[in-house]
Design a protein around this motif. Structure first.
Motif, PDB file in Angstrom:
ATOM      1  N   ILE A   1      -2.983 -14.006  27.582  1.00  0.00           N
ATOM      2  CA  ILE A   1      -2.885 -13.395  26.261  1.00  0.00           C
ATOM      3  C   ILE A   1      -1.634 -12.533  26.276  1.00  0.00           C
ATOM      4  O   ILE A   1      -1.317 -11.897  27.295  1.00  0.00           O
ATOM      5  N   ASN A   2      -0.903 -12.508  25.170  1.00  0.00           N
ATOM      6  CA  ASN A   2       0.265 -11.644  25.071  1.00  0.00           C
ATOM      7  C   ASN A   2       0.200 -10.846  23.780  1.00  0.00           C
ATOM      8  O   ASN A   2      -0.171 -11.390  22.727  1.00  0.00           O
ATOM      9  N   LEU A   3       0.541  -9.565  23.871  1.00  0.00           N
ATOM     10  CA  LEU A   3       0.605  -8.663  22.736  1.00  0.00           C
ATOM     11  C   LEU A   3       2.036  -8.116  22.648  1.00  0.00           C
ATOM     12  O   LEU A   3       2.298  -6.964  23.005  1.00  0.00           O
ATOM     13  N   PRO A   4       3.020  -8.919  22.222  1.00  0.00           N
ATOM     14  CA  PRO A   4       4.397  -8.434  22.156  1.00  0.00           C
ATOM     15  C   PRO A   4       4.560  -7.372  21.076  1.00  0.00           C
ATOM     16  O   PRO A   4       3.782  -7.307  20.132  1.00  0.00           O
ATOM     17  N   ASP A   5       5.604  -6.556  21.240  1.00  0.00           N
ATOM     18  CA  ASP A   5       5.838  -5.492  20.262  1.00  0.00           C
ATOM     19  C   ASP A   5       6.784  -5.905  19.136  1.00  0.00           C
ATOM     20  O   ASP A   5       7.134  -5.090  18.287  1.00  0.00           O
ATOM     21  N   LYS A   6       7.194  -7.172  19.112  1.00  0.00           N
ATOM     22  CA  LYS A   6       8.019  -7.713  18.033  1.00  0.00           C
ATOM     23  C   LYS A   6       7.376  -9.016  17.552  1.00  0.00           C
ATOM     24  O   LYS A   6       6.762  -9.741  18.323  1.00  0.00           O
TER      25      LYS A   6
ATOM     26  N   HIS B   1      12.185 -16.441  31.283  1.00  0.00           N
ATOM     27  CA  HIS B   1      13.037 -16.003  30.189  1.00  0.00           C
ATOM     28  C   HIS B   1      13.004 -14.474  30.121  1.00  0.00           C
ATOM     29  O   HIS B   1      12.255 -13.831  30.841  1.00  0.00           O
ATOM     30  N   GLU B   2      13.859 -13.925  29.290  1.00  0.00           N
ATOM     31  CA  GLU B   2      13.879 -12.471  29.092  1.00  0.00           C
ATOM     32  C   GLU B   2      14.168 -12.179  27.633  1.00  0.00           C
ATOM     33  O   GLU B   2      14.600 -13.056  26.887  1.00  0.00           O
ATOM     34  N   HIS B   3      13.926 -10.951  27.259  1.00  0.00           N
ATOM     35  CA  HIS B   3      14.176 -10.497  25.903  1.00  0.00           C
ATOM     36  C   HIS B   3      15.189  -9.355  25.930  1.00  0.00           C
ATOM     37  O   HIS B   3      15.212  -8.556  26.867  1.00  0.00           O
ATOM     38  N   LYS B   4      15.998  -9.266  24.877  1.00  0.00           N
ATOM     39  CA  LYS B   4      16.951  -8.165  24.744  1.00  0.00           C
ATOM     40  C   LYS B   4      16.296  -6.924  24.153  1.00  0.00           C
ATOM     41  O   LYS B   4      16.643  -5.800  24.498  1.00  0.00           O
ATOM     42  N   PHE B   5      15.324  -7.144  23.231  1.00  0.00           N
ATOM     43  CA  PHE B   5      14.710  -6.029  22.514  1.00  0.00           C
ATOM     44  C   PHE B   5      13.196  -5.966  22.656  1.00  0.00           C
ATOM     45  O   PHE B   5      12.606  -4.902  22.547  1.00  0.00           O
ATOM     46  N   GLN B   6      12.559  -7.095  22.848  1.00  0.00           N
ATOM     47  CA  GLN B   6      11.100  -7.186  22.855  1.00  0.00           C
ATOM     48  C   GLN B   6      10.501  -6.843  24.214  1.00  0.00           C
ATOM     49  O   GLN B   6      11.028  -7.206  25.248  1.00  0.00           O
ATOM     50  N   SER B   7       9.366  -6.158  24.160  1.00  0.00           N
ATOM     51  CA  SER B   7       8.513  -5.989  25.336  1.00  0.00           C
ATOM     52  C   SER B   7       7.325  -6.926  25.181  1.00  0.00           C
ATOM     53  O   SER B   7       6.867  -7.175  24.064  1.00  0.00           O
ATOM     54  N   ASP B   8       6.848  -7.445  26.297  1.00  0.00           N
ATOM     55  CA  ASP B   8       5.635  -8.263  26.311  1.00  0.00           C
ATOM     56  C   ASP B   8       4.542  -7.495  27.024  1.00  0.00           C
ATOM     57  O   ASP B   8       4.813  -6.782  27.996  1.00  0.00           O
ATOM     58  N   PHE B   9       3.325  -7.641  26.545  1.00  0.00           N
ATOM     59  CA  PHE B   9       2.157  -7.031  27.173  1.00  0.00           C
ATOM     60  C   PHE B   9       1.184  -8.169  27.484  1.00  0.00           C
ATOM     61  O   PHE B   9       0.409  -8.589  26.634  1.00  0.00           O
ATOM     62  N   PHE B  10       1.304  -8.715  28.703  1.00  0.00           N
ATOM     63  CA  PHE B  10       0.490  -9.854  29.106  1.00  0.00           C
ATOM     64  C   PHE B  10      -0.862  -9.403  29.642  1.00  0.00           C
ATOM     65  O   PHE B  10      -0.966  -8.377  30.305  1.00  0.00           O
ATOM     66  N   VAL B  11      -1.857 -10.238  29.385  1.00  0.00           N
ATOM     67  CA  VAL B  11      -3.200 -10.027  29.910  1.00  0.00           C
ATOM     68  C   VAL B  11      -3.598 -11.312  30.631  1.00  0.00           C
ATOM     69  O   VAL B  11      -3.587 -12.395  30.039  1.00  0.00           O
TER      70      VAL B  11
ATOM     71  N   THR C   1     -14.139  -6.679  29.409  1.00  0.00           N
ATOM     72  CA  THR C   1     -13.051  -5.835  29.917  1.00  0.00           C
ATOM     73  C   THR C   1     -12.218  -5.339  28.743  1.00  0.00           C
ATOM     74  O   THR C   1     -12.026  -6.068  27.767  1.00  0.00           O
ATOM     75  N   GLU C   2     -11.768  -4.106  28.824  1.00  0.00           N
ATOM     76  CA  GLU C   2     -10.884  -3.558  27.802  1.00  0.00           C
ATOM     77  C   GLU C   2      -9.476  -4.077  28.059  1.00  0.00           C
ATOM     78  O   GLU C   2      -8.956  -3.954  29.169  1.00  0.00           O
ATOM     79  N   ILE C   3      -8.863  -4.633  27.034  1.00  0.00           N
ATOM     80  CA  ILE C   3      -7.509  -5.171  27.167  1.00  0.00           C
ATOM     81  C   ILE C   3      -6.463  -4.093  26.914  1.00  0.00           C
ATOM     82  O   ILE C   3      -5.513  -3.959  27.657  1.00  0.00           O
ATOM     83  N   PHE C   4      -6.628  -3.326  25.848  1.00  0.00           N
ATOM     84  CA  PHE C   4      -5.602  -2.373  25.446  1.00  0.00           C
ATOM     85  C   PHE C   4      -6.237  -1.152  24.824  1.00  0.00           C
ATOM     86  O   PHE C   4      -7.170  -1.267  24.036  1.00  0.00           O
TER      87      PHE C   4
ATOM     88  N   LYS D   1      -4.926  -2.841  36.577  1.00  0.00           N
ATOM     89  CA  LYS D   1      -6.048  -3.636  37.051  1.00  0.00           C
ATOM     90  C   LYS D   1      -7.107  -3.624  35.957  1.00  0.00           C
ATOM     91  O   LYS D   1      -7.503  -2.571  35.469  1.00  0.00           O
ATOM     92  N   MET D   2      -7.552  -4.807  35.558  1.00  0.00           N
ATOM     93  CA  MET D   2      -8.558  -4.916  34.503  1.00  0.00           C
ATOM     94  C   MET D   2      -9.938  -4.792  35.140  1.00  0.00           C
ATOM     95  O   MET D   2     -10.281  -5.571  36.035  1.00  0.00           O
ATOM     96  N   GLU D   3     -10.703  -3.818  34.687  1.00  0.00           N
ATOM     97  CA  GLU D   3     -12.053  -3.608  35.208  1.00  0.00           C
ATOM     98  C   GLU D   3     -13.039  -4.428  34.390  1.00  0.00           C
ATOM     99  O   GLU D   3     -13.090  -4.320  33.166  1.00  0.00           O
ATOM    100  N   LYS D   4     -13.798  -5.271  35.075  1.00  0.00           N
ATOM    101  CA  LYS D   4     -14.819  -6.069  34.401  1.00  0.00           C
ATOM    102  C   LYS D   4     -16.152  -5.341  34.479  1.00  0.00           C
ATOM    103  O   LYS D   4     -16.591  -4.961  35.559  1.00  0.00           O
ATOM    104  N   PHE D   5     -16.769  -5.137  33.316  1.00  0.00           N
ATOM    105  CA  PHE D   5     -18.101  -4.553  33.245  1.00  0.00           C
ATOM    106  C   PHE D   5     -19.081  -5.724  33.156  1.00  0.00           C
ATOM    107  O   PHE D   5     -19.106  -6.445  32.161  1.00  0.00           O
ATOM    108  N   ILE D   6     -19.862  -5.917  34.197  1.00  0.00           N
ATOM    109  CA  ILE D   6     -20.710  -7.094  34.340  1.00  0.00           C
ATOM    110  C   ILE D   6     -22.178  -6.724  34.156  1.00  0.00           C
ATOM    111  O   ILE D   6     -22.640  -5.719  34.678  1.00  0.00           O
TER     112      ILE D   6
END
Length: 155
Positions: A123-128, A55-65, A26-29, A14-19
């Motif tokens: 936003i996505n921060l994939p590892d590949k 879709h899916e990946h065989k090796f990659q992880s996705d980090f969605f925001v 908000t901190e993403i990562f 859960k992304m905490e919004k500082f208002i």
């Protein structure tokens, strides 16, 4: 702070919004919260009712925001045959009304649909790296949306 999905390796935060009077932040990562190493970052805008995936990946992880503006319905399917939740589906409404990040490991089919009346941003921060260094490698994707017999359907 973290909610773990019913799928092994999927981590939802859960992304905490500082208002304040200026707006919000908000901190993403944070690398002190999760052992994950992004290789790149991109942002996408999805028009109302439009779908990305599944879709899916065989090796990659996705980090969605998903923090907005706009909202999505996020679909996840566990397609890992060695998983205790193989074949199961999870659907979560995410975005401006439910700001979260979600780590999607290899073998988890994923996709989302814009459910807001305005475009929605993710936003996505994939590892590949997409297509590898210099964009010279094969894309690590199984594009289920292009298979009319796909067991993975959005909407």
């Amino acid at each position: 702070l973290f909610n773990f999905s019913m799928f092994r390796g999927v981590i939802i935060k859960k992304m905490e919004k500082f208002i304040d009077e200026r707006g919000w932040l908000t901190e993403i990562f944070r690398n002190d919260e999760i052992n994950y190493h992004p290789a790149m970052v991109y942002i996408s805008m999805t028009k109302p009712k439009m779908v990305r995936g599944p879709h899916e990946h065989k090796f990659q992880s996705d980090f969605f925001v998903f923090v907005g503006p706009g909202n999505f319905k996020l679909y996840l399917w566990d397609n890992r045959q060695d998983s205790e939740t193989f074949g199961q589906q999870e659907i979560i409404e995410v975005g401006e009304n439910n700001p979260i990040s979600v780590l999607v490991p290899p073998g988890v089919v994923h996709g989302y649909q814009c459910i807001s009346e305005m475009p929605a941003y993710s936003i996505n921060l994939p590892d590949k790296l997409y297509k590898g260094i210099g964009k010279k490698e094969e894309i690590d994707e199984i594009r289920w949306e292009k298979n009319e017999n796909s067991p993975f359907k959005i909407g």
